[in-house]
Design an enzyme around this catalytic site. Sequence first.
Site, PDB file in Angstrom:
ATOM      1  N   ARG A 157       0.861  -1.172   0.000  1.00 38.88           N
ATOM      2  CA  ARG A 157       0.000   0.000   0.000  1.00 38.88           C
ATOM      3  C   ARG A 157       0.905   1.233   0.000  1.00 38.88           C
ATOM      4  O   ARG A 157       2.036   1.189   0.498  1.00 38.88           O
ATOM      5  CB  ARG A 157      -0.909   0.023   1.224  1.00 38.88           C
ATOM      6  CG  ARG A 157      -1.830  -1.187   1.349  1.00 38.88           C
ATOM      7  CD  ARG A 157      -2.650  -1.095   2.631  1.00 38.88           C
ATOM      8  NE  ARG A 157      -3.589  -2.214   2.761  1.00 38.88           N
ATOM      9  CZ  ARG A 157      -3.338  -3.333   3.427  1.00 38.88           C
ATOM     10  NH1 ARG A 157      -2.162  -3.486   4.023  1.00 38.88           N
ATOM     11  NH2 ARG A 157      -4.246  -4.295   3.496  1.00 38.88           N
ATOM     12  N   LYS A 181      -2.346  -2.353   7.852  1.00 37.23           N
ATOM     13  CA  LYS A 181      -3.585  -1.862   8.449  1.00 37.23           C
ATOM     14  C   LYS A 181      -3.847  -2.517   9.793  1.00 37.23           C
ATOM     15  O   LYS A 181      -3.628  -3.716   9.952  1.00 37.23           O
ATOM     16  CB  LYS A 181      -4.762  -2.139   7.506  1.00 37.23           C
ATOM     17  CG  LYS A 181      -4.893  -1.152   6.355  1.00 37.23           C
ATOM     18  CD  LYS A 181      -6.185  -1.403   5.601  1.00 37.23           C
ATOM     19  CE  LYS A 181      -6.413  -0.348   4.533  1.00 37.23           C
ATOM     20  NZ  LYS A 181      -7.691  -0.570   3.812  1.00 37.23           N
ATOM     21  N   HIS A 249      -2.722   2.300  -6.158  1.00 39.56           N
ATOM     22  CA  HIS A 249      -3.676   1.186  -6.122  1.00 39.56           C
ATOM     23  C   HIS A 249      -3.635   0.387  -7.421  1.00 39.56           C
ATOM     24  O   HIS A 249      -3.747  -0.840  -7.411  1.00 39.56           O
ATOM     25  CB  HIS A 249      -5.097   1.702  -5.889  1.00 39.56           C
ATOM     26  CG  HIS A 249      -5.422   1.891  -4.441  1.00 39.56           C
ATOM     27  ND1 HIS A 249      -5.284   0.897  -3.502  1.00 39.56           N
ATOM     28  CD2 HIS A 249      -5.870   2.978  -3.765  1.00 39.56           C
ATOM     29  CE1 HIS A 249      -5.638   1.344  -2.314  1.00 39.56           C
ATOM     30  NE2 HIS A 249      -5.997   2.607  -2.443  1.00 39.56           N
ATOM     31  N   ARG A 252      -0.723  -1.862  -7.288  1.00 43.72           N
ATOM     32  CA  ARG A 252      -0.991  -2.970  -6.349  1.00 43.72           C
ATOM     33  C   ARG A 252      -1.913  -4.001  -6.984  1.00 43.72           C
ATOM     34  O   ARG A 252      -1.678  -5.210  -6.883  1.00 43.72           O
ATOM     35  CB  ARG A 252      -1.615  -2.384  -5.083  1.00 43.72           C
ATOM     36  CG  ARG A 252      -1.994  -3.389  -3.994  1.00 43.72           C
ATOM     37  CD  ARG A 252      -2.375  -2.605  -2.743  1.00 43.72           C
ATOM     38  NE  ARG A 252      -3.181  -3.345  -1.789  1.00 43.72           N
ATOM     39  CZ  ARG A 252      -2.690  -4.116  -0.810  1.00 43.72           C
ATOM     40  NH1 ARG A 252      -1.385  -4.261  -0.697  1.00 43.72           N
ATOM     41  NH2 ARG A 252      -3.495  -4.734   0.040  1.00 43.72           N
ATOM     42  N   HIS A 275      -4.180  -8.812   3.467  1.00 44.26           N
ATOM     43  CA  HIS A 275      -5.627  -8.814   3.656  1.00 44.26           C
ATOM     44  C   HIS A 275      -5.984  -9.648   4.879  1.00 44.26           C
ATOM     45  O   HIS A 275      -5.527 -10.786   5.018  1.00 44.26           O
ATOM     46  CB  HIS A 275      -6.330  -9.413   2.431  1.00 44.26           C
ATOM     47  CG  HIS A 275      -6.298  -8.520   1.231  1.00 44.26           C
ATOM     48  ND1 HIS A 275      -6.494  -8.987  -0.049  1.00 44.26           N
ATOM     49  CD2 HIS A 275      -6.097  -7.180   1.119  1.00 44.26           C
ATOM     50  CE1 HIS A 275      -6.413  -7.974  -0.902  1.00 44.26           C
ATOM     51  NE2 HIS A 275      -6.174  -6.876  -0.220  1.00 44.26           N
ATOM     52  N   TYR A 284      -9.687 -10.671  -7.066  1.00 42.77           N
ATOM     53  CA  TYR A 284      -8.771 -10.870  -8.188  1.00 42.77           C
ATOM     54  C   TYR A 284      -9.137 -12.085  -9.028  1.00 42.77           C
ATOM     55  O   TYR A 284      -8.767 -12.151 -10.199  1.00 42.77           O
ATOM     56  CB  TYR A 284      -7.326 -10.959  -7.665  1.00 42.77           C
ATOM     57  CG  TYR A 284      -6.904  -9.648  -7.061  1.00 42.77           C
ATOM     58  CD1 TYR A 284      -6.658  -8.543  -7.876  1.00 42.77           C
ATOM     59  CD2 TYR A 284      -6.826  -9.479  -5.688  1.00 42.77           C
ATOM     60  CE1 TYR A 284      -6.325  -7.318  -7.334  1.00 42.77           C
ATOM     61  CE2 TYR A 284      -6.490  -8.256  -5.139  1.00 42.77           C
ATOM     62  CZ  TYR A 284      -6.242  -7.185  -5.971  1.00 42.77           C
ATOM     63  OH  TYR A 284      -5.926  -5.967  -5.435  1.00 42.77           O
TER      64      TYR A 284
END
Length: 308
Positions: A157, A181, A249, A252, A275, A284
């Site tokens: 990110r 995150k 993004h 990524r 994630h 994806y």
Amino acid sequence: MKEGTLPPAAEAFLEMLAAERNAAPRTRQAYAADLTDFIAFLTRSCARAPVALLDATQAEISAYSVSGAQSGLASSSAARRLSCLRQFYRFAQRENWCPRDPTEGVGMPRLDKPLPKLLSEAQIEALLDQGCRGHDDPRRDLVSRAALELLYTTGLRISELLSLPGRVFQNDASMVLIRGKGGRERLIPISHAAREAARALLHHDRDIDSPYLFPGRNPHKPLTRQGFDKILFHAALRAGLDPDQISPHVLRHSFATHLLERGADLRALQMLLGHADIATTQIYTHVMQERLRQVLAQHHPLSDDAGS
């Protein structure tokens, strides 16, 4: 009304997010804004007898959702607001501040998830080759090379990239620890080209006293997102690509899709991307299905698009 002026129950909820869930400041700010908006709705719609936050009913939650839809609120924003209220009232129930969750029975807005934008492998090669050279300032070449190599070969990110400490590239370790995150940590492999690009930048910046690989104008702070956007904009122009179609993004998403196309495992991709839920990574697989559909439509001899 801002965080700090909300009702005590809402303040306690925001404190819980920080203490128990390690929610980022931006997440708490967004939830504070959502609660503030709902309180304002209760005040406007119930002017004769204002309803307190803890006394809201399912009817008022539903009316709030309807008002958002009527005002043209995006379904993603409406879903986030309802999710915030749902979490708040479940927290309030846990604390015995309200007898029931008024969000029960209120349907979540249907989200039409757009497929991520992607760059082809050829476009990536152009960006890494032509986009990272030819600047008037030689340092800008080094920054562009290190940033784009790292973004595309790791799937980081942008916040993770800009907060990278320079010291992690001063040894030959093949893995780097990333804090993502929610404070979640993960190990990611660093390619030889990305590591060498980072070291070249560190060598150029050897007289700059900064803990960051990408220092900002104030070397004790990292490069800002706005500063990086300017670098990416000029790299795209040099590569002959549309700058409006390229973002961190997009790089990524391209990283993830290209890995899957070459046989990567979905669980491994989840770990690389950081994630928390495999369901997030499964977008994806939809990207690959859509690309296969496009290939079939374009090249199959019986397709309406073939030969056009």
